[in-house]
Scaffold this active site. Structure first.
Site, PDB file in Angstrom:
ATOM      1  N   LYS A 127      33.970 126.164 -19.247  1.00  0.00           N
ATOM      2  CA  LYS A 127      32.782 126.263 -18.381  1.00  0.00           C
ATOM      3  C   LYS A 127      32.405 124.882 -17.814  1.00  0.00           C
ATOM      4  O   LYS A 127      32.173 124.748 -16.622  1.00  0.00           O
ATOM      5  CB  LYS A 127      31.583 126.825 -19.169  1.00  0.00           C
ATOM      6  CG  LYS A 127      31.814 128.202 -19.766  1.00  0.00           C
ATOM      7  CD  LYS A 127      30.557 128.761 -20.401  1.00  0.00           C
ATOM      8  CE  LYS A 127      30.090 128.024 -21.641  1.00  0.00           C
ATOM      9  NZ  LYS A 127      31.027 128.068 -22.794  1.00  0.00           N
ATOM     10  N   ARG A 155      22.233 132.261 -23.448  1.00  0.00           N
ATOM     11  CA  ARG A 155      23.166 132.563 -24.537  1.00  0.00           C
ATOM     12  C   ARG A 155      22.684 133.744 -25.368  1.00  0.00           C
ATOM     13  O   ARG A 155      23.367 134.136 -26.318  1.00  0.00           O
ATOM     14  CB  ARG A 155      23.308 131.347 -25.444  1.00  0.00           C
ATOM     15  CG  ARG A 155      24.576 130.527 -25.201  1.00  0.00           C
ATOM     16  CD  ARG A 155      24.445 129.315 -26.077  1.00  0.00           C
ATOM     17  NE  ARG A 155      25.664 128.696 -26.491  1.00  0.00           N
ATOM     18  CZ  ARG A 155      26.184 127.591 -25.951  1.00  0.00           C
ATOM     19  NH1 ARG A 155      25.637 127.045 -24.901  1.00  0.00           N
ATOM     20  NH2 ARG A 155      27.262 127.037 -26.468  1.00  0.00           N
ATOM     21  N   ARG A 197      39.629 118.608 -28.350  1.00  0.00           N
ATOM     22  CA  ARG A 197      38.793 118.139 -27.231  1.00  0.00           C
ATOM     23  C   ARG A 197      38.204 116.762 -27.499  1.00  0.00           C
ATOM     24  O   ARG A 197      37.787 116.459 -28.607  1.00  0.00           O
ATOM     25  CB  ARG A 197      37.664 119.137 -26.993  1.00  0.00           C
ATOM     26  CG  ARG A 197      36.733 118.737 -25.861  1.00  0.00           C
ATOM     27  CD  ARG A 197      35.949 119.891 -25.330  1.00  0.00           C
ATOM     28  NE  ARG A 197      34.906 120.333 -26.238  1.00  0.00           N
ATOM     29  CZ  ARG A 197      34.054 121.328 -25.948  1.00  0.00           C
ATOM     30  NH1 ARG A 197      34.163 121.976 -24.807  1.00  0.00           N
ATOM     31  NH2 ARG A 197      33.130 121.683 -26.806  1.00  0.00           N
ATOM     32  N   ARG A 221      33.005 115.538 -30.296  1.00  0.00           N
ATOM     33  CA  ARG A 221      31.685 116.099 -30.570  1.00  0.00           C
ATOM     34  C   ARG A 221      31.568 116.496 -32.045  1.00  0.00           C
ATOM     35  O   ARG A 221      32.527 117.000 -32.625  1.00  0.00           O
ATOM     36  CB  ARG A 221      31.455 117.341 -29.693  1.00  0.00           C
ATOM     37  CG  ARG A 221      30.983 117.021 -28.304  1.00  0.00           C
ATOM     38  CD  ARG A 221      30.939 118.221 -27.407  1.00  0.00           C
ATOM     39  NE  ARG A 221      30.340 119.425 -27.981  1.00  0.00           N
ATOM     40  CZ  ARG A 221      30.098 120.536 -27.303  1.00  0.00           C
ATOM     41  NH1 ARG A 221      30.396 120.597 -26.010  1.00  0.00           N
ATOM     42  NH2 ARG A 221      29.570 121.580 -27.891  1.00  0.00           N
ATOM     43  N   ARG A 270      30.728 128.790 -34.297  1.00  0.00           N
ATOM     44  CA  ARG A 270      30.291 128.898 -32.896  1.00  0.00           C
ATOM     45  C   ARG A 270      30.913 130.132 -32.227  1.00  0.00           C
ATOM     46  O   ARG A 270      30.276 130.801 -31.427  1.00  0.00           O
ATOM     47  CB  ARG A 270      30.658 127.623 -32.132  1.00  0.00           C
ATOM     48  CG  ARG A 270      29.753 126.451 -32.516  1.00  0.00           C
ATOM     49  CD  ARG A 270      30.377 125.124 -32.151  1.00  0.00           C
ATOM     50  NE  ARG A 270      30.488 124.902 -30.730  1.00  0.00           N
ATOM     51  CZ  ARG A 270      31.365 124.071 -30.171  1.00  0.00           C
ATOM     52  NH1 ARG A 270      32.216 123.388 -30.927  1.00  0.00           N
ATOM     53  NH2 ARG A 270      31.403 123.928 -28.876  1.00  0.00           N
TER      54      ARG A 270
HETATM   55  P1  AMP Z   1      27.589 123.668 -25.646  1.00  0.00           P
HETATM   56  O1  AMP Z   1      27.766 122.240 -25.236  1.00  0.00           O
HETATM   57  O2  AMP Z   1      27.182 124.551 -24.511  1.00  0.00           O
HETATM   58  O3  AMP Z   1      28.770 124.191 -26.425  1.00  0.00           O
HETATM   59  O4  AMP Z   1      26.347 123.683 -26.660  1.00  0.00           O
HETATM   60  C1  AMP Z   1      26.371 122.947 -27.872  1.00  0.00           C
HETATM   61  C2  AMP Z   1      25.312 123.470 -28.815  1.00  0.00           C
HETATM   62  O5  AMP Z   1      24.017 123.307 -28.226  1.00  0.00           O
HETATM   63  C3  AMP Z   1      25.399 124.951 -29.145  1.00  0.00           C
HETATM   64  O6  AMP Z   1      26.309 125.220 -30.184  1.00  0.00           O
HETATM   65  C4  AMP Z   1      23.955 125.239 -29.561  1.00  0.00           C
HETATM   66  O7  AMP Z   1      23.664 124.736 -30.842  1.00  0.00           O
HETATM   67  C5  AMP Z   1      23.178 124.397 -28.557  1.00  0.00           C
HETATM   68  N1  AMP Z   1      22.900 125.160 -27.307  1.00  0.00           N
HETATM   69  C6  AMP Z   1      23.345 124.884 -26.053  1.00  0.00           C
HETATM   70  N2  AMP Z   1      22.894 125.781 -25.170  1.00  0.00           N
HETATM   71  C7  AMP Z   1      22.142 126.672 -25.886  1.00  0.00           C
HETATM   72  C8  AMP Z   1      21.433 127.852 -25.557  1.00  0.00           C
HETATM   73  N3  AMP Z   1      21.402 128.322 -24.294  1.00  0.00           N
HETATM   74  N4  AMP Z   1      20.778 128.502 -26.553  1.00  0.00           N
HETATM   75  C9  AMP Z   1      20.784 128.044 -27.817  1.00  0.00           C
HETATM   76  N5  AMP Z   1      21.464 126.956 -28.202  1.00  0.00           N
HETATM   77  C10 AMP Z   1      22.139 126.257 -27.246  1.00  0.00           C
END
Ligand code: AMP
Length: 214
Positions: free
Chosen positions: A13, A88, A127, A160, A171
């Site tokens: 994404k 999400r 990654r 990360r 996740r």
């Molecule tokens: P991402 O970089 O999108 O994979 O997000 C990393 C982490 O941030 C996720 O595993 C969640 O802990 C938190 N996070 C990001 N976006 C959301 C969301 N829309 N709702 C809840 N937690 C989020």
């Protein structure tokens, strides 16, 4: 144009959002990037979010909804946006619908990127991400020209905290339980487009352009 990029962690994404930003001149809005920034800056939001993120869990809805709303109301998002990692949950999707309705705006497309779980695990565990511009690389499949250095901005690459094997599994589980139901939600709204995401970034971008150019 208002777009959501939907798909599990590692679907690509963020990579696609960065390419599409250049093509369509609408900003990527990544709640994950914003939350990581908040953690790094040790803000109140960052302190509240950190333990959820480190455990691979979702940050509570209201925190993320407020964050996304605030970002979407910035001038650069007035002509359109690409949501990456938001919504999400169904509660977040409903809050987004309400917000867009009050602004007399609507979603144009939800692009659902489908990638097999075995590929997701390989992608996430290899990654590396740029600390400065968040560009993602893969140690094996998409390495930077200079080891540890971002091709785009020269920033330092890091792994990360949540890209380790145990957290990746959590996740993916959270995606299945909380986020996958959005596919049906947007299918019902008639704006869902499903596309294959386990090809080169260029190929996936072409697929998206075909959809967006409809
Ligand atoms: P991402 O970089 O999108 O994979 O997000 C990393 C982490 O941030 C996720 O595993 C969640 O802990 C938190 N996070 C990001 N976006 C959301 C969301 N829309 N709702 C809840 N937690 C989020």
């Amino acid at each position: 144009m208002n777009i959501i990029l939907l798909g599990p962690p590692g679907a690509g994404k963020g990579t696609q959002a960065k390419i599409l930003e250049g093509l369509y001149h609408i900003p990527q809005i990544s709640t994950g990037d914003m939350l990581r920034q908040a953690v790094q800056n040790n803000t109140e939001l960052g302190r509240k979010a950190k333990s959820f993120m480190d455990a691979g869990k979702l940050v509570p809805d209201q925190l993320v909804i407020d964050l996304a709303k605030e970002r979407m109301s910035q001038p650069d998002a007035a002509k359109g946006f690409m949501l990456d990692g938001f919504p999400r949950t169904i509660a977040q999707a409903r809050a987004l619908d309400e917000m867009l309705e009050s602004l007399h705006r609507k979603l144009d497309y939800v692009l659902d990127m489908e990638v097999p779980t075995t590929v997701l695990i390989k992608r996430l565990s290899g990654r590396r991400t740029c600390k400065s511009c968040n560009q993602a690389y893969h140690m094996e499949f998409e390495p930077p020209a200079r080891s540890g250095v971002c091709d785009k901005c020269g920033g330092a690459l890091y792994q990360r905290d949540d890209d380790n094997e145990a957290t990746v599994g959590k996740r993916l589980e959270v995606y299945d339980d909380s986020t996958r139901p959005l596919i049906e939600y947007y299918l019902d709204q008639g704006i869902l487009r499903v596309l294959k995401g386990d090809d080169s970034p260029e190929t996936v971008t072409k697929r998206m352009q075909e959809i967006l150019g409809e």
